[in-house]
Design a protein around this motif. Structure first.
Motif, PDB file in Angstrom:
ATOM      1  N   GLY A 140     -23.450 -16.669 -40.062  1.00 41.26           N
ATOM      2  CA  GLY A 140     -23.408 -17.201 -41.416  1.00 41.26           C
ATOM      3  C   GLY A 140     -23.289 -16.101 -42.449  1.00 41.26           C
ATOM      4  N   GLU A 141     -22.881 -16.501 -43.639  1.00 41.80           N
ATOM      5  CA  GLU A 141     -22.845 -15.574 -44.780  1.00 41.80           C
ATOM      6  C   GLU A 141     -23.400 -16.298 -45.994  1.00 41.80           C
ATOM      7  OE1 GLU A 141     -18.887 -14.305 -45.778  1.00 41.80           O
ATOM      8  OE2 GLU A 141     -18.062 -16.327 -45.747  1.00 41.80           O
ATOM      9  N   ASP A 142     -24.076 -15.527 -46.844  1.00 35.60           N
ATOM     10  CA  ASP A 142     -24.727 -16.076 -48.028  1.00 35.60           C
ATOM     11  C   ASP A 142     -24.423 -15.193 -49.240  1.00 35.60           C
ATOM     12  OD1 ASP A 142     -26.651 -18.274 -46.880  1.00 35.60           O
ATOM     13  OD2 ASP A 142     -26.915 -16.531 -45.581  1.00 35.60           O
ATOM     14  N   PHE A 143     -24.136 -15.847 -50.352  1.00 29.17           N
ATOM     15  CA  PHE A 143     -23.892 -15.146 -51.615  1.00 29.17           C
ATOM     16  C   PHE A 143     -24.745 -15.797 -52.703  1.00 29.17           C
ATOM     17  CE2 PHE A 143     -20.016 -15.136 -49.119  1.00 29.17           C
ATOM     18  CZ  PHE A 143     -19.623 -13.808 -49.137  1.00 29.17           C
ATOM     19  N   ALA A 144     -25.221 -14.987 -53.635  1.00 36.84           N
ATOM     20  CA  ALA A 144     -25.973 -15.536 -54.767  1.00 36.84           C
ATOM     21  C   ALA A 144     -25.758 -14.650 -55.993  1.00 36.84           C
ATOM     22  CB  ALA A 144     -27.462 -15.624 -54.450  1.00 36.84           C
TER      23      ALA A 144
ATOM     24  N   TYR B  73     -25.838 -12.874 -37.503  1.00 34.96           N
ATOM     25  CA  TYR B  73     -25.285 -13.325 -36.224  1.00 34.96           C
ATOM     26  C   TYR B  73     -26.440 -13.542 -35.252  1.00 34.96           C
ATOM     27  CZ  TYR B  73     -21.143 -10.963 -38.143  1.00 34.96           C
ATOM     28  OH  TYR B  73     -20.126 -10.529 -38.953  1.00 34.96           O
ATOM     29  N   SER B  74     -26.284 -14.493 -34.326  1.00 33.16           N
ATOM     30  CA  SER B  74     -27.320 -14.688 -33.318  1.00 33.16           C
ATOM     31  C   SER B  74     -26.718 -15.193 -32.011  1.00 33.16           C
ATOM     32  CB  SER B  74     -28.381 -15.683 -33.803  1.00 33.16           C
ATOM     33  OG  SER B  74     -27.852 -16.993 -33.872  1.00 33.16           O
ATOM     34  N   LEU B  75     -27.368 -14.844 -30.919  1.00 36.81           N
ATOM     35  CA  LEU B  75     -27.061 -15.356 -29.584  1.00 36.81           C
ATOM     36  C   LEU B  75     -28.372 -15.761 -28.931  1.00 36.81           C
ATOM     37  CD1 LEU B  75     -24.470 -12.776 -28.193  1.00 36.81           C
ATOM     38  CD2 LEU B  75     -24.072 -15.242 -28.445  1.00 36.81           C
TER      39      LEU B  75
ATOM     40  N   TYR C  84     -25.121  -7.353 -38.458  1.00 39.50           N
ATOM     41  CA  TYR C  84     -23.780  -6.836 -38.173  1.00 39.50           C
ATOM     42  C   TYR C  84     -23.394  -7.176 -36.736  1.00 39.50           C
ATOM     43  CZ  TYR C  84     -23.464  -3.988 -42.417  1.00 39.50           C
ATOM     44  OH  TYR C  84     -23.382  -3.572 -43.722  1.00 39.50           O
ATOM     45  N   MET C  85     -22.147  -7.601 -36.547  1.00 42.56           N
ATOM     46  CA  MET C  85     -21.676  -7.937 -35.210  1.00 42.56           C
ATOM     47  C   MET C  85     -21.786  -6.750 -34.263  1.00 42.56           C
ATOM     48  SD  MET C  85     -20.525  -9.762 -32.841  1.00 42.56           S
ATOM     49  CE  MET C  85     -20.185 -11.343 -33.614  1.00 42.56           C
ATOM     50  N   ASN C  86     -21.447  -5.559 -34.726  1.00 39.66           N
ATOM     51  CA  ASN C  86     -21.493  -4.388 -33.848  1.00 39.66           C
ATOM     52  C   ASN C  86     -22.908  -4.062 -33.379  1.00 39.66           C
ATOM     53  OD1 ASN C  86     -18.753  -4.091 -34.053  1.00 39.66           O
ATOM     54  ND2 ASN C  86     -18.803  -2.377 -35.487  1.00 39.66           N
ATOM     55  N   ASP C  87     -23.912  -4.500 -34.135  1.00 33.90           N
ATOM     56  CA  ASP C  87     -25.304  -4.216 -33.774  1.00 33.90           C
ATOM     57  C   ASP C  87     -25.940  -5.334 -32.950  1.00 33.90           C
ATOM     58  OD1 ASP C  87     -25.153  -1.850 -35.218  1.00 33.90           O
ATOM     59  OD2 ASP C  87     -25.904  -2.767 -37.071  1.00 33.90           O
TER      60      ASP C  87
END
Length: 439
Positions: free
Chosen positions: A157-161, A178-180, A204-207
């Motif tokens: 997900g992404e969130d902006f405010a 991100y989650s698995l 971050y996806m890479n992390d």
């Protein structure tokens, strides 16, 4: 994503509210989206996608306060919407405590990026997301004949405010996540169907840790075979880092301004008192880079700062926002915590268990409750009996009871193993002389 055009609309909305009867106003422009792929036995079971966005306004009108929100961002419609909101607010009772925060306390900007947003978010391929969830499931599928089902999921997900406050605050935030996860059920003895889960998450996806999740969930559920109650009595309680936050949560809730103002907190009037063991040192660390929960300001625009909550058991602060501070006649602090970091010890969970002669390792809480006024609690638990430093018997259907102040005074050790993907970095915990009821 929040565009410059939308920001201009938010600024116009605040100006319009001030010109049409508001003495003060707050505007929040928000946008978020999230996706989840849920698989059952490595086959697609459910796909969910959601996005939302809108504008919310806090209206301060003639000593009265109202809050309105809409997802229709058409200027003509907003004119009518805001006017109606102001007219409706005038019917409410006056509340002198509803005031804006002191602008000298606002975050003024200029600090380094906390790096909470992964720019690669929009470019990720849905097929790759599904493959990650499949890979999680395949770590467990076929590995044991007692497996009934393997659930796995991928989520992001992404969130902006964008916030504006009429007495001088402007601030913007954006973040990704991100989650698995894996959730496995097996066939136990008789009608028993033990289940267990494991998850990893990251900004971050890479992390994001992508391997070992299904394997870990399977290991955790197989350990539950043969669960039963053991004898009631006082035991040393060891709580693993997946569950240690459950015992801290009512302590933090008791520090909130709303609970204090309503005299519904067992930590009322305890500031600067020693209410827990020397082992409890807890700090709010809001400015950790690339960390879940990091922020430079709270929902009032107040600048965050490093804050000692407990120092060797002494309570150093409450979380009191402007409204509750005004109601209580005290100075405000901050509306809530950002990243809770507990001081760690020098042993991992296995090392802590090795030092326990007679105890219970808690690996899950099942229901229960606590009294927010007294601190008394009762929780169902599952886990393992510890005898002479070794896990000897899986346990379930037992209760742990006591008082939270008494419990935290019995804290004798903390581990070195907090989950760093959480905004609550709480390690394994060891408490002495805790009451368990079973047989």
């Amino acid at each position: 994503m929040i565009t410059d055009e939308n920001k201009k609309l938010a600024q116009w909305a605040m100006d319009y509210a001030l010109k049409n009867g508001c003495q003060a106003a707050k505007v929040l422009l928000y946008s978020s989206s999230n996706t989840s792929f849920e698989l059952r036995d490595a086959k697609m079971d459910r796909l969910q996608q959601a996005s939302e966005g809108g504008l919310s306004l806090s209206l301060y009108v003639d000593g009265r306060y109202g809050s309105i929100s809409t997802n229709r961002l058409n200027r003509k419609e907003l004119e009518t919407f805001i006017k109606n909101g102001i007219d409706s607010t005038r019917y409410l009772a006056k509340d002198e405590a509803r005031v804006l925060a002191d602008p000298s306390r606002y975050y003024k900007g200029g600090k380094p990026d906390l790096k909470l947003y992964d720019a690669k978010f929009a470019s990720l391929n849905p097929d790759d997301k599904i493959e990650m969830a499949k890979a999680v499931a395949e770590e467990a599928l076929g590995k044991d004949e007692r497996i009934i089902s393997v659930g796995s999921s991928y989520g992001d997900g992404e969130d902006f405010a964008y916030r504006l406050i009429s007495n001088g605050f402007e601030g913007e935030t954006k973040s990704t996540w991100y989650s698995l996860s894996a959730d496995i059920t097996i066939r136990g003895e008789g009608e028993a169907r033990p289940s267990a889960y494991w998850y990893e998450s990251s900004l971050y996806m890479n992390d994001l840790i992508k391997k070992g999740i299904g394997q870990k969930a399977l290991e955790r559920v197989l350990r539950k075979l043969g669960q039963k109650k053991v004898q009631s009595g006082k035991y040393t309680m060891v709580v693993d880092p997946m569950n240690s936050s459950r015992l801290l949560s009512p302590m933090i809730s008791a520090l909130n301004g709303s609970a204090l103002q309503q005299k519904n907190s067992f930590l009322l009037n305890k500031l600067n008192e020693k209410i827990a063991s020397d082992r409890l040192t807890l700090t709010d660390e809001p400015h950790l880079v690339k960390a879940s929960g990091a922020r430079y300001f709270d929902n009032e625009g107040i600048a965050t700062e490093r804050r000692s909550i407990f120092d060797k058991g002494v309570l150093n602060t409450y979380f009191i926002d402007t409204y509750n501070a005004k109601k209580m006649g005290v100075d405000p602090t901050i509306s809530g915590s950002s990243i809770l970091v507990m001081e760690t010890g020098d042993k991992n969970l296995d090392g802590l268990i090795a030092g326990v002669e007679k105890g219970i390792l808690v690996t899950g809480f099942n229901g229960g409750n606590n009294n927010s006024s007294t601190g008394d609690f009762s929780y169902g638990i599952e886990g393992f009996l510890i005898e002479n430093g070794k896990l000897t018997q899986p346990v379930s259907e037992m209760n742990v009871t006591g008082n939270l102040i008494t419990l935290w005074n019995s804290l004798v050790a903390t581990g070195n193993d907090p989950r760093l993907n959480s905004s609550w970095r709480i390690p394994s915990l060891v408490f002495e002389g805790v009451d368990f009821s079973g047989l």
